[in-house]
Design an enzyme around this catalytic site. Structure first.
Site, PDB file in Angstrom:
ATOM      1  N   GLY A 276      -0.188 -11.196   1.552  1.00 32.83           N
ATOM      2  CA  GLY A 276       0.477 -10.114   0.691  1.00 32.83           C
ATOM      3  C   GLY A 276       1.297  -9.348   1.382  1.00 32.83           C
ATOM      4  CE1 TYR A 317      -8.652   0.316  -1.555  1.00 29.98           C
ATOM      5  CE2 TYR A 317      -6.391   0.550  -1.367  1.00 29.98           C
ATOM      6  CZ  TYR A 317      -7.167   0.147  -1.830  1.00 29.98           C
ATOM      7  OH  TYR A 317      -6.966  -0.753  -3.024  1.00 29.98           O
ATOM      8  CB  CYS A 346      -3.900  18.723 -12.995  1.00 30.57           C
ATOM      9  SG  CYS A 346      -4.172  17.356 -13.951  1.00 30.57           S
TER      10      CYS A 346
END
Ligand code: LLP
Length: 418
Positions: A276, A317, A346
């Site tokens: 991918g 991550y 926020c």
């Protein structure tokens, strides 16, 4: 157009006949931009990974499911995998034949399996209970089983999908039970697959897992294919000259391993891989705008419209993406300063790039987030009721085309009934 800090996009002529400032002016900010030529190169590179003839590439749509993108992937002769009814629907819409699609199911409902069965799409299941579910609704059908080869790899523990601490795959000790269920429902096991995780930069874990799944393949008589999965990494630290994954070495090792096994077992079956990121990451750059600058105690913040609703990888991550800066005036200063680039959401965790040494940034500068073509737009959201960005391609003729418009406020209202 002045590129005040741009090594990657300038080097590869990423923006073709246009430039980041024109693109933002034309389509608004933030904006995902993809380069079709780079995408096509990556597809071809993967297709030519080995010389063994019965070999194909299933692009993993989850990394980038833009419809134009999928059309290019199809045009390059790749097949696809899918994780959901949504992904299968997009792939069918992009013109893939059902036989080119593999639905890699993980904890899916019987209804989702039925969608695949009705559309003649092959399914891979990854547990005994899902194999039972499939047997009950498609007695006598073809099926693929995903095994856990006991080897894992990945850039973060959240994306390691092989080995002892993951929910994925059937462990090899359960092969007798798999055989029992296949018999009980008269199922035809046409293939087995695996995926060890996302982003490895060395060939070793992948080749180890290939050997493990080939050992599993010997346990089954009538397999048509073995799918080794994806996970091929790309260098995210280009500005620090990070080495690329040695793809030709990986190809040679894979070729050798496959040919040795075929010779030993006398089975000329088909082999697949499922990348991918490798195909999509480097053909995408996310553009955004600097809206504010401020000093809070020790930290200099660069405020942008690139919140984690637009790109989630850094916050999820702690992933690194190289940053480029574009401005339509010559750079007058070569001063470097340490800044933290943040978004407009926020939450304090809304950080795109921490403590980066960059040329002095000004309000109105355009920021480029490099290598954003994989797991970028697909993981964006409407959090804070913000609009997901448009997606533009720089096509083969180096010209920009809008492939997906930005969300509108009406898109946000649309699902409401009251
Ligand atoms: N096959 C299966 C069964 C997968 O689960 C995946 C990715 C792939 C293939 C493709 O892996 P790739 O070649 O792209 O590494 N959101 C994360 C990555 C999640 C990958 C999930 N599975 C990120 O942004 O790093």
């Amino acid at each position: 157009m002045n590129y005040i800090y741009s090594n990657y996009t300038k080097y590869v002529n990423f923006f073709g006949k246009t430039n980041p400032l024109e693109l933002i002016k034309k389509y608004g900010s933030p904006l995902y931009v993809y380069n079709e030529n780079i995408l096509r190169q990556r597809c071809q590179q993967m297709k030519n990974l080995v010389t063994y003839p019965n070999f194909s590439v299933n692009y993993s749509t989850k990394a980038n499911s833009n419809l134009y993108f999928l059309n290019v992937v199809r045009d390059e002769g790749l097949n696809v995998d899918a994780m959901s009814v949504g992904e299968m629907s997009f792939e069918l819409k992009a013109g893939f034949d059902p036989a080119q699609i593999l639905f890699i199911a993980n904890n899916v409902s019987a209804e989702e399996m039925k969608f695949a069965i009705d559309n003649k799409i092959k399914i891979s299941v990854d547990s005994l209970s899902q194999l039972e579910t499939y047997g009950k609704i498609n007695y006598g059908g073809d099926i693929v089983v995903r095994f856990n080869p006991g080897v894992g790899a990945g850039h973060n523990k959240k994306v390691v999908t092989g080995g002892k601490n993951t929910k994925f795959g059937v462990t090899p000790e359960l092969i007798p039970e798999v055989k029992n269920i296949l018999k009980k429902y008269n199922l035809n096991l046409i293939g087995i697959n695996q995926h060890i995780g996302s982003l490895f930069m060395d060939t070793e874990p992948y080749i180890d897992s290939v050997n493990s799944i080939l050992a599993i393949a010997e346990e089954f008589e009538n397999l048509q294919f073995v799918n080794f999965g994806g996970g091929f990494g790309i260098p995210y630290y280009k500005q620090n000259f990070q080495m690329r994954l040695n793809i030709s070495l990986l190809g040679e090792e894979l070729d050798r391993t496959i040919k040795k096994w075929v010779k030993k077992c006398g089975k000329k079956i088909h082999f697949k891989i499922e990348p991918g990121r490798y195909i999509s990451a480097e053909c995408g750059v996310l553009l955004g705008t600097v809206t504010a600058l401020k000093q809070n105690y020790e930290n200099k913040y660069v405020g942008t419209d690139l919140g984690f609703n637009v790109i989630e990888r850094p916050i999820l991550y702690e992933s690194h993406h190289d940053i480029e800066i574009y401005r339509d005036e010559p750079s007058t200063s070569f001063d470097i300063e340490e800044v933290t680039i943040v978004g407009n959401i926020c939450e304090s965790g809304d950080i795109l790039a921490k403590y980066r040494n960059l040329p002095k940034i000004k309000e109105g500068d355009i920021i480029g987030v490099v290598d954003a073509g994989a797991y970028g737009h697909v993981m964006s959201s409407n959090y804070n009721l913000r609009l997901r960005p448009a997606e533009v391609f720089i096509n083969k003729a180096d010209t920009d085309i809008l492939t997906r418009r930005r969300d509108t406020i009406n898109d946000l209202f649309a699902p409401y009934l009251i």
